[in-house]
Structures are given as structure tokens and as C-alpha cells.
Design a protein around this motif. Sequence first.
Motif, PDB file in Angstrom:
ATOM      1  N   PHE A 227       0.828  -1.201   0.000  1.00 35.04           N
ATOM      2  CA  PHE A 227       0.000   0.000   0.000  1.00 35.04           C
ATOM      3  C   PHE A 227       0.869   1.261   0.000  1.00 35.04           C
ATOM      4  O   PHE A 227       0.612   2.206  -0.744  1.00 35.04           O
ATOM      5  N   VAL A 228       1.903   1.270   0.829  1.00 36.54           N
ATOM      6  CA  VAL A 228       2.812   2.426   0.850  1.00 36.54           C
ATOM      7  C   VAL A 228       3.547   2.534  -0.482  1.00 36.54           C
ATOM      8  O   VAL A 228       3.767   3.639  -1.000  1.00 36.54           O
ATOM      9  N   LEU A 229       3.904   1.391  -1.074  1.00 35.24           N
ATOM     10  CA  LEU A 229       4.534   1.393  -2.390  1.00 35.24           C
ATOM     11  C   LEU A 229       3.615   2.065  -3.412  1.00 35.24           C
ATOM     12  O   LEU A 229       4.059   2.880  -4.227  1.00 35.24           O
ATOM     13  N   ALA A 230       2.313   1.724  -3.365  1.00 35.66           N
ATOM     14  CA  ALA A 230       1.354   2.340  -4.278  1.00 35.66           C
ATOM     15  C   ALA A 230       1.218   3.832  -4.012  1.00 35.66           C
ATOM     16  O   ALA A 230       1.079   4.635  -4.944  1.00 35.66           O
ATOM     17  N   LEU A 231       1.251   4.224  -2.737  1.00 29.98           N
ATOM     18  CA  LEU A 231       1.189   5.650  -2.395  1.00 29.98           C
ATOM     19  C   LEU A 231       2.371   6.424  -2.972  1.00 29.98           C
ATOM     20  O   LEU A 231       2.236   7.603  -3.325  1.00 29.98           O
ATOM     21  N   SER A 232       3.512   5.771  -3.057  1.00 32.36           N
ATOM     22  CA  SER A 232       4.724   6.455  -3.511  1.00 32.36           C
ATOM     23  C   SER A 232       4.831   6.523  -5.031  1.00 32.36           C
ATOM     24  O   SER A 232       5.762   7.153  -5.547  1.00 32.36           O
ATOM     25  N   LEU A 233       3.908   5.898  -5.764  1.00 32.49           N
ATOM     26  CA  LEU A 233       4.015   5.841  -7.221  1.00 32.49           C
ATOM     27  C   LEU A 233       4.138   7.221  -7.882  1.00 32.49           C
ATOM     28  O   LEU A 233       4.951   7.390  -8.800  1.00 32.49           O
ATOM     29  N   PRO A 234       3.358   8.234  -7.466  1.00 26.98           N
ATOM     30  CA  PRO A 234       3.494   9.534  -8.139  1.00 26.98           C
ATOM     31  C   PRO A 234       4.881  10.145  -8.028  1.00 26.98           C
ATOM     32  O   PRO A 234       5.236  11.001  -8.842  1.00 26.98           O
ATOM     33  N   LYS A 235       5.647   9.734  -7.036  1.00 36.22           N
ATOM     34  CA  LYS A 235       6.984  10.306  -6.829  1.00 36.22           C
ATOM     35  C   LYS A 235       8.080   9.260  -6.998  1.00 36.22           C
ATOM     36  O   LYS A 235       9.202   9.456  -6.541  1.00 36.22           O
ATOM     37  N   ALA A 236       7.732   8.143  -7.653  1.00 40.74           N
ATOM     38  CA  ALA A 236       8.699   7.054  -7.753  1.00 40.74           C
ATOM     39  C   ALA A 236       9.825   7.358  -8.726  1.00 40.74           C
ATOM     40  O   ALA A 236      10.940   6.852  -8.576  1.00 40.74           O
TER      41      ALA A 236
ATOM     42  N   PRO B 184      11.635  11.143   0.408  1.00 41.17           N
ATOM     43  CA  PRO B 184      12.057  10.940  -0.987  1.00 41.17           C
ATOM     44  C   PRO B 184      11.275   9.785  -1.625  1.00 41.17           C
ATOM     45  O   PRO B 184      11.413   8.632  -1.202  1.00 41.17           O
ATOM     46  N   GLY B 185      10.454  10.099  -2.633  1.00 40.68           N
ATOM     47  CA  GLY B 185       9.594   9.093  -3.253  1.00 40.68           C
ATOM     48  C   GLY B 185      10.320   7.892  -3.815  1.00 40.68           C
ATOM     49  O   GLY B 185       9.929   6.741  -3.562  1.00 40.68           O
ATOM     50  N   PRO B 186      11.404   8.077  -4.608  1.00 39.11           N
ATOM     51  CA  PRO B 186      12.108   6.915  -5.151  1.00 39.11           C
ATOM     52  C   PRO B 186      12.642   5.973  -4.074  1.00 39.11           C
ATOM     53  O   PRO B 186      12.622   4.753  -4.239  1.00 39.11           O
ATOM     54  N   VAL B 187      13.123   6.538  -2.964  1.00 39.13           N
ATOM     55  CA  VAL B 187      13.662   5.704  -1.883  1.00 39.13           C
ATOM     56  C   VAL B 187      12.539   4.934  -1.201  1.00 39.13           C
ATOM     57  O   VAL B 187      12.680   3.733  -0.896  1.00 39.13           O
TER      58      VAL B 187
END
Length: 437
Positions: free
Chosen positions: A96-105, A114-117
Motif C-alpha cells: 500500500f505504501v509502495l502504491a502511495l509512492s508511485l506519483p513520486k517514484a 524521498p519518493g524513489p527511496v
Amino acid sequence: MGDARGIRWPRGILPSAPGSRTTRLELFYDLVFVFAFLNVTTVTASNPTPRGLVQLLVVLALLWWCWSGFAALGNVVRTDQGIAPLVGFVVSAAVFVLALSLPKAFVDRPGGLPGPVVFAVCYFLVRATQVTVFLWAVRSDREVRRRMPVLALPFLLATGLILTAALVPQRLLDGRAEMMLRLVLWLAALGVEYGSGLAQHRAGWTVLSAGHWAERHALIIMVALGESIIALGIGPGTTAALPLTWPVIIAALLGIAVVAALWWAYFDTLALAMEQVLHRTRERRTRAGLARDVYTYLHLPLITGVILFALGLKGLIHEGADPATPQWGVPLPGFDMLALYGGVALYLLTLILLGSRMLGAARWPSIGGVVLIVALTPVAGRLPELVALAMLAVAAVLTVAVQTVVDAPRRRRVRQVALEEQLASEAEQTRWRGHHL
């Protein structure tokens, strides 16, 4: 993934069985991927460019590999028994957190983490947990233990590449160059992950329960189709304050018609026939090859086709409800039109490949349908969006209807076998419950 016989299972882990089916906890896992798929389309809709499309495909492939790890693990152990539910909840949170970070991946933006991290760490946690639980569960299997590097090394290399992509580019480059380097490293990670799948059957990987394996992949197709309906209904904004008009109703009916055609094309006969072939394939490596090619690999373009279709649908009803929009809508942008028509064409094309690989059957009506949809795409790009959607709906429904007629003899046999299996299973469950409950 190995036979439960002869393996000393650790305390807290219960082995699955050849007759096992999908558990409710696995359905819970899929709920997280509903959000992940929705976020993928939302992010791409805000960046309708070739680069945005490539990023969509890469992210979707990584998400799919995470999901495939859940499916493979659930085929070996009982995910709703022992400590498996607790592990599953933790991994679902990471997804779920991985999906949340998608816009900043791909690009780190000022403010916040930091989204990619975050994306890289979550991906590592998901894959590390899946691989660790599997290796721990079957560590007494001599064949798996002997070939353990084939399972562990690709995972370490792939996650290492993704972690490198999160940390290195922003220190060396910025802007577009940073994104490109990160994309290259992600593509290398994908090559390692998917390439390692080609060798897994030689590392003791096989399918214990054909029914579970087929059912899990069928259900994730349902999740993707549901995401299309969500995209049709929600779009980029809310329609609550806009009037309910005939164009809105027509758009909804046409969208549902296409989704229903996609459902029928897969579930009515083909999914049942593929499961029956997998059941009949008893040789271990042959079954592993079919399961890998037909389900792990070829179901990814199926999912991609549905996600692309959902991407093209975004905002269509919202625009139709806006009084400022012409009655039949305006022509869709080229990117949206290609996603709309290309998604359905990719879905049907993948079904053709599934029929050829699993059943040895050429699906000529579907081949004709793909050609028709490709030929209609440039025409649809010049038409109002509702007319374009209507053309797609007619093409999809016509293709599926003709394919169903052509498949009639096979359809009767396949569905009769499936009904007999269902009745026998229900009778056995009724007998057991009457005796024990």
C-alpha cells in the motif's frame, strides 16, 4: 513449488494441498492492488506522454511481479493459517505504501520523504518477505535447498538495482537525465526478475494446486476489470454537482458493454478450459512451464490491456455531464484514444496467444476483431468521444459474440466438465458438513 510430501514444515506454517482454492486472506491482498492499479492510471492520466506510458508499463510490471509472489506463495502454504496472516498483513501494508509512492517514484519532489527511496524500500520489503518465507517453509526440501541460489540471487540483484536507482541518479544528475537513468535501472531490474522466472522450474518450482493457481489469476483479472468501472464512474473529478444527462447514461452503458465483453471473452470458456488443461498436465516441469508462460507472463499483458482501457475512460462521463460539452462529446486526445482502443486490442490479442499456447487453438474471430479495432482507431480519433466509444463497444461485443459461436462445441464440453466438477465438489462438501458439523 515443490511437493508437500517429504518436507518438514516449520511450526506456524501449514502446507497447501492439490485441491486448495483461494482463501479470503488472498482476496484481502488483492484489495491493496485495487488501489495500486487505480493509482497507476491516475498518475499516467496526469502525464499523457510516451514517457508516461513507458513509466506506466514499468511500474505495472513491478507491481505484477509483487502480486505473482503472493500467488506463488499461496500455492505452497495456507495463507490463512498459522503465522501467515500476520506476515500477509505486514506485506500488504508495504504494498500500500509502495502504491502511495508511485506519483513520486521516478522524480523526487521537494517536501516530504524521498519518493524513489520509499518505493525502493517497500519493493525490497515485499520481495524479501516473499522469498524468505518460501525458502524458510521448504528449507528441508533437498532439491530446493540445492538450487536456492537460483531463487535468492536474482531477487537480491533486482532489488539492489531498484535501490541503486533510488539513490544514485539524484546525486549524479537532475531533471530528465535523472528520470532516464532511473528508468534504465528499473528496466534492468525487470529483466532480472522476469528472466529468473524462466529458470525457476529448474529450481524445484511447480504448481501444487492447479485450481488455486488458475483461480488467483482469474480473480486479479476481475480486480482490473473493476478498476475500469471505477475509472468510468469517477474520472478526474466528481460528477455529483453536474446534471444527469442522456450522454452520461449512454457513456455508462457503452463502457459497461465493453467491460462485459472483456469479461465474457476470458471467463465464459477460456479461463475454464485453461484450468482444465493445467489440471490434466501432471508432469512437474511441463506444468510449471505452462503455469509460468500462460499465467505469470501472459496475464501481465491482459492486465495491461484493461488498465490502458481504464486510462482511456478516465473523465469521459465527467465531460459528458458538463453542460459546456457538446452533446456527443469532443474528440478524445490522441493519447486517450490510443489507450482506449489499444487496451482492448491488446487484451484480445493476449487471449489469442493464451488460446494458442494452452489449447493449441487459433481464435480467428478474435484475430479479425483485433484487426478491426486497429483499423477503426484512426477513424475514431476524429469522432466525438461517445461515438468513438460506441464503435469500440460494437466491435468488442461483435468479436466476442462471433468467437462464442465458433467455440460452441468446445464451450459445451468445457462448461459441462466445469459444472460436473462444481456439483461433485458441492456434494462432497454437503456430505462432510452433514457428518461433522
